[in-house]
Design a protein around this motif. Sequence first.
Motif, short mmCIF file in Angstrom:
data_model
loop_
_atom_site.label_atom_id
_atom_site.label_comp_id
_atom_site.label_asym_id
_atom_site.label_seq_id
_atom_site.Cartn_x
_atom_site.Cartn_y
_atom_site.Cartn_z
N PRO A 173 0.84 -1.21 0.00
CA PRO A 173 0.00 0.00 0.00
C PRO A 173 0.88 1.25 0.00
CG PRO A 173 0.12 -0.91 2.20
CD PRO A 173 0.84 -1.88 1.30
N ASP A 174 0.44 2.27 -0.71
CA ASP A 174 1.22 3.50 -0.85
C ASP A 174 0.47 4.64 -0.16
OD1 ASP A 174 2.74 5.65 -1.57
OD2 ASP A 174 2.82 5.17 -3.71
N PHE A 175 0.98 5.07 1.00
CA PHE A 175 0.42 6.19 1.75
C PHE A 175 1.29 7.44 1.60
CE2 PHE A 175 -1.06 2.35 3.94
CZ PHE A 175 -2.40 2.61 4.13
N GLY A 176 2.09 7.51 0.54
CA GLY A 176 3.01 8.62 0.38
C GLY A 176 2.31 9.97 0.39
N GLY A 177 2.75 10.86 1.29
CA GLY A 177 2.17 12.18 1.36
C GLY A 177 0.75 12.24 1.89
N ALA A 178 0.24 11.11 2.39
CA ALA A 178 -1.14 11.08 2.89
C ALA A 178 -1.20 11.63 4.32
CB ALA A 178 -1.68 9.66 2.87
N ARG A 179 -2.40 12.04 4.71
CA ARG A 179 -2.67 12.50 6.07
C ARG A 179 -3.56 11.47 6.73
NH1 ARG A 179 -1.53 15.19 10.77
NH2 ARG A 179 -3.44 15.72 11.87
N LEU A 180 -3.07 10.84 7.81
CA LEU A 180 -3.82 9.82 8.53
C LEU A 180 -4.15 10.32 9.93
CD1 LEU A 180 -1.69 8.33 6.50
CD2 LEU A 180 -2.42 6.27 7.68
N GLU A 181 -5.42 10.43 10.22
CA GLU A 181 -5.88 10.90 11.53
C GLU A 181 -6.93 9.95 12.07
OE1 GLU A 181 -8.01 14.80 13.64
OE2 GLU A 181 -7.44 14.86 11.53
N ARG A 182 -6.69 9.44 13.26
CA ARG A 182 -7.56 8.42 13.86
C ARG A 182 -7.79 7.29 12.86
NH1 ARG A 182 -10.66 12.86 15.94
NH2 ARG A 182 -12.36 12.41 14.50
N VAL A 183 -6.70 6.58 12.59
CA VAL A 183 -6.74 5.42 11.70
C VAL A 183 -6.26 4.20 12.47
CG1 VAL A 183 -5.82 4.38 9.58
CG2 VAL A 183 -6.35 6.83 9.64
N PHE A 195 5.17 4.82 3.63
CA PHE A 195 4.64 5.96 4.36
C PHE A 195 5.46 7.23 4.07
CE2 PHE A 195 3.16 2.42 7.12
CZ PHE A 195 1.80 2.69 7.09
N SER A 196 6.15 7.28 2.97
CA SER A 196 7.01 8.42 2.66
C SER A 196 6.21 9.73 2.71
CB SER A 196 7.63 8.26 1.27
OG SER A 196 8.38 7.06 1.19
N ALA A 197 6.72 10.70 3.45
CA ALA A 197 6.13 12.04 3.54
C ALA A 197 4.72 12.04 4.12
CB ALA A 197 6.12 12.73 2.17
N ALA A 198 4.29 10.94 4.71
CA ALA A 198 2.96 10.89 5.33
C ALA A 198 3.00 11.60 6.68
CB ALA A 198 2.51 9.44 5.52
N ALA A 214 8.33 -0.58 4.09
CA ALA A 214 9.40 -0.52 3.10
C ALA A 214 10.05 0.86 3.07
CB ALA A 214 8.85 -0.86 1.71
N ARG A 215 9.24 1.91 3.18
CA ARG A 215 9.74 3.28 3.13
C ARG A 215 8.91 4.15 4.07
NH1 ARG A 215 10.05 1.17 -1.78
NH2 ARG A 215 7.85 1.61 -2.20
N GLY A 216 9.57 5.20 4.57
CA GLY A 216 8.87 6.14 5.44
C GLY A 216 8.82 5.73 6.89
N LEU A 217 9.79 4.93 7.32
CA LEU A 217 9.81 4.53 8.72
C LEU A 217 9.90 5.75 9.64
CD1 LEU A 217 9.86 1.78 10.28
CD2 LEU A 217 12.33 2.08 10.46
N ASP A 218 10.55 6.80 9.15
CA ASP A 218 10.69 8.01 9.94
C ASP A 218 9.41 8.82 10.03
OD1 ASP A 218 10.99 8.45 7.17
OD2 ASP A 218 11.83 10.44 7.54
N ARG A 219 8.38 8.41 9.31
CA ARG A 219 7.11 9.13 9.32
C ARG A 219 6.09 8.50 10.27
NH1 ARG A 219 8.29 13.87 7.46
NH2 ARG A 219 6.04 14.21 7.31
N LEU A 220 6.52 7.57 11.09
CA LEU A 220 5.60 6.91 12.02
C LEU A 220 5.31 7.75 13.26
CD1 LEU A 220 6.75 3.16 11.96
CD2 LEU A 220 4.91 4.26 10.67
N ALA A 221 5.92 8.93 13.36
CA ALA A 221 5.59 9.82 14.47
C ALA A 221 4.09 10.13 14.43
CB ALA A 221 6.38 11.11 14.37
N GLY A 222 3.44 9.97 15.58
CA GLY A 222 1.99 10.15 15.62
C GLY A 222 1.25 8.84 15.62
#
Length: 250
Positions: A173-183, A195-198, A214-222
């Motif tokens: 799944p590609d969540f690149g640049g997405a905004r996830l709130e209460r997911v 999760f790149s740039a998410a 695979a990508r965006g491990l640093d975007r798991l904040a939150g």
Amino acid sequence: MARNTSTDPKNSRGEGSEQSERPVRSEPSVRAVRAVRRPEVRLPRLEPFGSGELESEGDYDGVEFRELDLTAQEGRGARFMDCGLYGVALDETRLGRARFIDSVLDGVRGVGTDLAEATLRDVEVIDARLGGVQLHASSLERVLVRGGKIDYLNLRRARLKDVVFEGCVLVEPDFGGARLERVEFRDCVLRRADFSAATMADVDLRTVAELDVARGLDRLAGSVISPSQLLELAPAFAAQIGVRVESPGV
């Protein structure tokens, strides 16, 4: 006049009030993850769609689509209100900017379904079998995706709020640049997720059965993960910040 010397010099310095003025130290509180608001879809009595084709900007209210082949049909900008889609084939179906409101998609299947910039609000997606579905720049609010398998789900730059992925398999799944709130990802599989740039707020990953980023491990904040997941991801976290992990004497 005699000066009153009976006053306690300690009190004159305000020592008695030091206890109340001294800042109280408290342990940092851990904020709980805000619960997801799930959809509550209650469909009215539905009218069958019949054997026609979808129409761009079409308006479908209280319609049932059952066991239909909608392959490669054009429904851009269509509005589906209080609708049920059951066992429908959606291969290459063009539904960009379509709106699904208070609807159920049960057993839908297809490859290359185009839902770019679509709106899904108060929607249940059950046991879907989809591949390469395009949902980039879409808006999902109060959506439940339960069961089924979706390969190469494109949610780039999408906005997800109050969304639950439950008991489903998501491959790349590609969540690149997405905004996830209460997911919430509950008892599901995430393989090679991007999760790149998410950006995330109150994203619950604790019960994911298989968490592979695979990508965006640093975007798991939150987000919040479990202790066991932290151990599994520790090598990837270390690599992210340039730390080598080696046994002594190596």
